[in-house]
Write a protein that holds these residues in place. Structure first.
Motif, PDB file in Angstrom:
ATOM      1  N   THR A 228     111.530  86.187   0.914  1.00 28.09           N
ATOM      2  CA  THR A 228     110.284  86.747  -0.024  1.00 28.09           C
ATOM      3  C   THR A 228     109.376  87.213   0.708  1.00 28.09           C
ATOM      4  OG1 THR A 228     109.083  84.655  -0.015  1.00 28.09           O
ATOM      5  CG2 THR A 228     111.115  84.830  -1.674  1.00 28.09           C
ATOM      6  N   PRO A 229     108.377  87.931  -0.073  1.00 26.91           N
ATOM      7  CA  PRO A 229     107.165  88.596   0.523  1.00 26.91           C
ATOM      8  C   PRO A 229     106.294  87.553   1.105  1.00 26.91           C
ATOM      9  CG  PRO A 229     107.603  89.812  -1.407  1.00 26.91           C
ATOM     10  CD  PRO A 229     108.558  88.770  -1.429  1.00 26.91           C
ATOM     11  N   GLU A 230     106.533  86.293   0.570  1.00 22.98           N
ATOM     12  CA  GLU A 230     105.528  85.368   1.085  1.00 22.98           C
ATOM     13  C   GLU A 230     105.950  84.619   2.365  1.00 22.98           C
ATOM     14  OE1 GLU A 230     104.691  86.505  -2.967  1.00 22.98           O
ATOM     15  OE2 GLU A 230     106.588  85.391  -2.147  1.00 22.98           O
ATOM     16  N   SER A 231     107.504  84.360   2.308  1.00 18.62           N
ATOM     17  CA  SER A 231     107.929  84.007   3.503  1.00 18.62           C
ATOM     18  C   SER A 231     107.898  84.958   4.651  1.00 18.62           C
ATOM     19  CB  SER A 231     109.298  83.627   3.248  1.00 18.62           C
ATOM     20  OG  SER A 231     110.070  84.694   2.737  1.00 18.62           O
ATOM     21  N   VAL A 280     106.533  95.829   4.482  1.00 19.24           N
ATOM     22  CA  VAL A 280     105.950  95.476   5.882  1.00 19.24           C
ATOM     23  C   VAL A 280     104.460  96.135   6.001  1.00 19.24           C
ATOM     24  CG1 VAL A 280     106.071  95.588   8.211  1.00 19.24           C
ATOM     25  CG2 VAL A 280     107.866  94.876   6.727  1.00 19.24           C
ATOM     26  N   THR A 281     104.245  97.226   5.369  1.00 23.83           N
ATOM     27  CA  THR A 281     103.047  98.147   5.572  1.00 23.83           C
ATOM     28  C   THR A 281     102.084  97.222   4.898  1.00 23.83           C
ATOM     29  OG1 THR A 281     104.509 100.121   5.303  1.00 23.83           O
ATOM     30  CG2 THR A 281     101.856 100.174   5.069  1.00 23.83           C
ATOM     31  N   TYR A 282     102.281  96.635   3.581  1.00 20.06           N
ATOM     32  CA  TYR A 282     101.191  96.028   3.013  1.00 20.06           C
ATOM     33  C   TYR A 282     100.917  94.603   3.651  1.00 20.06           C
ATOM     34  CZ  TYR A 282     101.275  99.499  -0.592  1.00 20.06           C
ATOM     35  OH  TYR A 282     101.220 100.691  -1.293  1.00 20.06           O
ATOM     36  N   LEU A 283     102.123  93.958   4.188  1.00 17.21           N
ATOM     37  CA  LEU A 283     101.699  92.617   4.465  1.00 17.21           C
ATOM     38  C   LEU A 283     100.771  92.632   5.980  1.00 17.21           C
ATOM     39  CD1 LEU A 283     105.415  91.115   4.437  1.00 17.21           C
ATOM     40  CD2 LEU A 283     103.533  90.520   3.159  1.00 17.21           C
ATOM     41  N   VAL A 284     101.160  93.835   6.899  1.00 14.72           N
ATOM     42  CA  VAL A 284     100.431  93.996   7.874  1.00 14.72           C
ATOM     43  C   VAL A 284      98.910  93.947   7.748  1.00 14.72           C
ATOM     44  CG1 VAL A 284      99.810  95.526   9.813  1.00 14.72           C
ATOM     45  CG2 VAL A 284     102.125  95.196   9.238  1.00 14.72           C
ATOM     46  N   LEU A 285      98.704  94.850   6.761  1.00 20.08           N
ATOM     47  CA  LEU A 285      97.236  95.036   6.262  1.00 20.08           C
ATOM     48  C   LEU A 285      96.355  93.665   5.631  1.00 20.08           C
ATOM     49  CD1 LEU A 285      97.454  98.635   4.618  1.00 20.08           C
ATOM     50  CD2 LEU A 285      96.372  97.730   6.780  1.00 20.08           C
TER      51      LEU A 285
END
Length: 719
Positions: A228-231, A280-285
């Motif tokens: 998931t985006p969270e994990s 991944v783009t958003y997770l990095v930020l």
């Protein structure tokens, strides 16, 4: 818990508490202090080491580093591998002989880590073995094979250590990086372990387009219900936290820490022209926003079709300060690269060299040659150290400056040919005898660097090292510095001497030689009467714009004359501090030795009309011709970007920058008063980050001169 008071306040909290604790420990220098306790390996006990070739010495050193470097497994990490040699932090291969480091290491590059994810090191090793079988006398091919051997030794040590403490990570690491990554977790671990190995060997590489590499794995896993985006955020956060492993609790004070060139490029189009922005783009930020990590300077490729959600997320991160996120004008840069001979598909793949200069990642050996254009004006053109020159009009003066710049570029080109050939400009290359019709240079011997060549395209096919012409592209870029100061000087001479006739040309030259002593009234007039570069004043901006366009044209005359690419760029990278003591007083009112403009930004305190005017002045140059890069440092007060209106204001600045034809913009939000407090109480501001140029640094790790420069460019100054 205590760490909450140290991590940045007022930011979204998404990560688990133990992950935030891990970040706090790393940012406070716990792991960096451990790194500095082990400098590197000693080669004195190797029989006849001094009699071996440099390549043989290097091969043995890598094996010993991989065998003896301390293994570190942190309690809350999700990925493993650590570069635990202190000499690597200092830019050396961490191996000593007779008490001295053997070799400096390599930086200003972004290696081809994507190949490892998709192919795996086993496949790369097989290609090397096949090539070596055909050329068994090639020491570089043998060296690349030995570099993989060292990597295997290090890998096995981690598998063994993890098997006792973290079998979950051991299972992930058991396949990668030697086999292709099959899922997101494996891809992150593979990327980190490979990157960490290059750092273990002392090298400082950029990471490149991390969302293009990892995004497809995550999208696939989300669809399959594996992540998931969270994990995924927790896994990816470990990558970034471990990237802070060289921070020290009491670092050496000079030009700032966090300068290890591990830059990241986000978003933009792929080689086929499709937008790659993904989860991944958003997770990095989100990760760098929450944890305040500044050790991975991020550049976002922005175009006319960049998703609005990404622009909003960028702006939200930028307004926290620290200068972590910068902007590339993607369409302009792709056009500039295509003009320079790259195919459209290849141009779309650009990243940077671990700073902000544009290169092809995994394919380019890059270096640059900076020069001080202001010195060319003050010393070569005006001759202020000797018998000053006298010019009848501004055109005659400019023509003399242009000739000095032409001579400087010719000197850089000639020195470059001598450096790379070991000979001279009369015989800069020899023709190959093979059938492809390509020519090559008589490359001189360089320090061994097989751990870099391994991940640089072209080295395997050519059988040459990264530093010996092996990579697909070799680039040397002349970089002009001080252009706004030259433009301001010419504008002031035009007004004071040729238009308003406040002084004659010889009188002004004498005033500059006297450092304005006895002429304070005229100095104040020169300082405050005119709107200099950075205020959207066409009359003033025309000089800086003309200098940049002429500089680019001069450099581009050398295009195609030799095997090395020779693109123009603009930078100072803080050299305005080094140059200041050698500069005379300038015609626009500054005295001898003052720190003036950085990169392609206005001279401190001359920009009085706001950020929009600065961008407009900067964008009047033809940045498409400055294909290696031209950086604008934009400073904003935090009060200007608060709330939703502040986010929209930042987005408007970014969109305007792109629409007007800018190249690269790094924006920092900082209150000069906060910086002054950090000077007085550094213990309270250990994680306060500022943008320096293509990198970030914690403000308290800068020496007083650097701190003064940052404060002066942040606050408008009254003189």
């Amino acid at each position: 818990m205590r760490f909450h008071s140290v991590l940045p306040e007022g930011r979204p909290i998404r990560l688990r508490e133990e992950t935030r604790l891990f970040a706090w420990e790393s940012l406070q220098g716990k792991y960096g202090d451990e790194v500095m306790a082990f400098g590197g390996v000693h080669m004195d006990d190797v029989p006849d080491f001094g009699l071996l070739s440099k390549q043989e010495q290097y091969d043995l050193a890598l094996i010993k580093i991989a065998s003896e470097a301390p293994i570190r497994i942190c309690p809350h990490e999700a990925v493993s591998g650590a570069a635990t040699c202190g000499l690597a932090v200092k830019h050396f291969v961490p191996a000593m002989y007779n008490g001295e480091p053997l070799w400096v290491s390599v930086s200003h590059m972004t290696l081809g880590f994507d190949r490892v994810l998709y192919e795996g090191m086993d496949a790369i090793e097989a290609k090397i073995n096949n090539a070596y079988a055909s050329s068994p006398d090639n020491p570089e091919l043998k060296g690349m094979g030995n570099a993989i051997r060292a990597m295997r030794i290090w890998h096995k040590r981690y598998i063994a250590a993890l098997g006792c403490t973290r079998p979950d990570i051991a299972e992930i690491l058991s396949r990668v990086p030697f086999q292709p990554a099959l899922n997101f977790y494996e891809a992150v671990q593979s990327l980190w372990f490979t990157f960490a190995f290059t750092r273990l060997c002392g090298n400082w590489s950029g990471i490149g387009r991390i969302d293009e590499m990892l995004g497809p794995y995550l999208e696939q896993d989300i669809k399959r219900g594996l992540q998931t985006p969270e994990s995924a955020r927790e896994i990816l956060a470990s990558f970034f936290i471990k990237g802070c492993e060289w921070i020290q609790s009491k670092p050496e004070i000079y030009g700032g820490d966090a300068q290890h060139y591990q830059n990241i490029v986000l978003a933009g189009v792929d080689k086929n022209g499709n937008e790659i922005t993904n989860t991944v783009t958003y997770l990095v930020l989100e990760i760098v926003e929450e944890l305040g990590i500044s050790d991975f300077p991020i550049a976002v490729r922005v175009n006319a079709k960049t998703p609005k959600a990404l622009l909003i997320k960028m702006a939200e991160v930028i307004r926290h300060g620290g200068g972590v996120v910068a902007v590339y004008n993607e369409s302009l840069i792709i056009g500039a690269l295509a003009d320079n001979g790259y195919t459209l598909e290849e141009a779309r793949c650009f990243a940077n060299d671990g700073c902000w200069e544009v290169i092809m990642p995994g394919k380019t050996r890059f270096s640059y040659v900076p020069f001080d254009a202001l010195q060319l004006l003050l010393e070569n053109t005006l001759r202020l150290s000797n018998d000053p020159a006298c010019y009848e009009n501004i055109d005659e003066l400019y023509d003399a400056f242009l000739k000095a710049m032409e001579n400087k570029i010719a000197e850089i080109y000639t020195n470059m040919t001598i450096h790379f050939t070991g000979g001279g400009p009369d015989i800069p290359w020899v023709w190959r005898t093979d059938t492809d019709g390509k020519y090559d240079w008589l490359w001189p011997p360089m320090v061994p660097c097989s751990a870099v060549s391994l991940f640089s395209e072209g080295c395997l096919a050519s059988g040459r090292s990264y530093l010996h012409g092996g990579s697909t592209y070799v680039m040397v870029s002349p970089h002009i510095g001080g252009a706004p100061d030259v433009g301001n000087s010419l504008f002031a001479i035009q007004k004071l001497v040729f238009e308003e006739r406040k002084v004659t040309f010889p009188q002004l030259m004498q005033i500059l030689q006297d450092n304005w002593e006895g002429n304070e009234e005229l100095r104040q007039y020169a300082l405050n009467k005119y709107d200099y570069f950075g205020n959207d004043n066409d009359e003033a901006d025309v000089f800086t714009t003309r200098i940049l366009n002429d500089f680019a044209d001069i450099v581009l005359r050398y295009k195609g004359k030799c095997p090395v690419q020779f693109p123009p760029g603009v930078s100072t990278f803080g050299r305005q501090i080094e140059w200041a003591p050698y500069r005379a007083a300038v015609p626009f009112g500054r005295k001898r030795g003052e720190i003036l403009s950085g990169n392609l930004s206005p001279t401190p305190s001359t920009d009085t009309q706001g950020a929009t005017a600065v961008i407009k002045s900067y964008c009047k140059a033809n940045h498409r011709k400055l294909s290696n890069g031209s950086a604008l440092d934009l400073k904003l007060h935090p009060s200007a970007v608060t709330g939703k209106n502040g986010v929209h204001a930042l987005i408007s600045l970014v969109e305007g920058f792109v629409a007007l034809g800018g190249f690269f913009m790094q924006t920092d939000m900082m209150d000069a008063e906060i910086l002054r407090l950090a000077q007085e109480h550094p213990e309270d501001y250990k994680t306060l980050s500022v943008r320096i140029s293509g990198w970030n640094a914690r403000f308290v790790t800068l020496d007083k001169t650097w701190q003064k420069m940052i404060i002066e460019r942040t606050a408008q100054r009254t003189v």
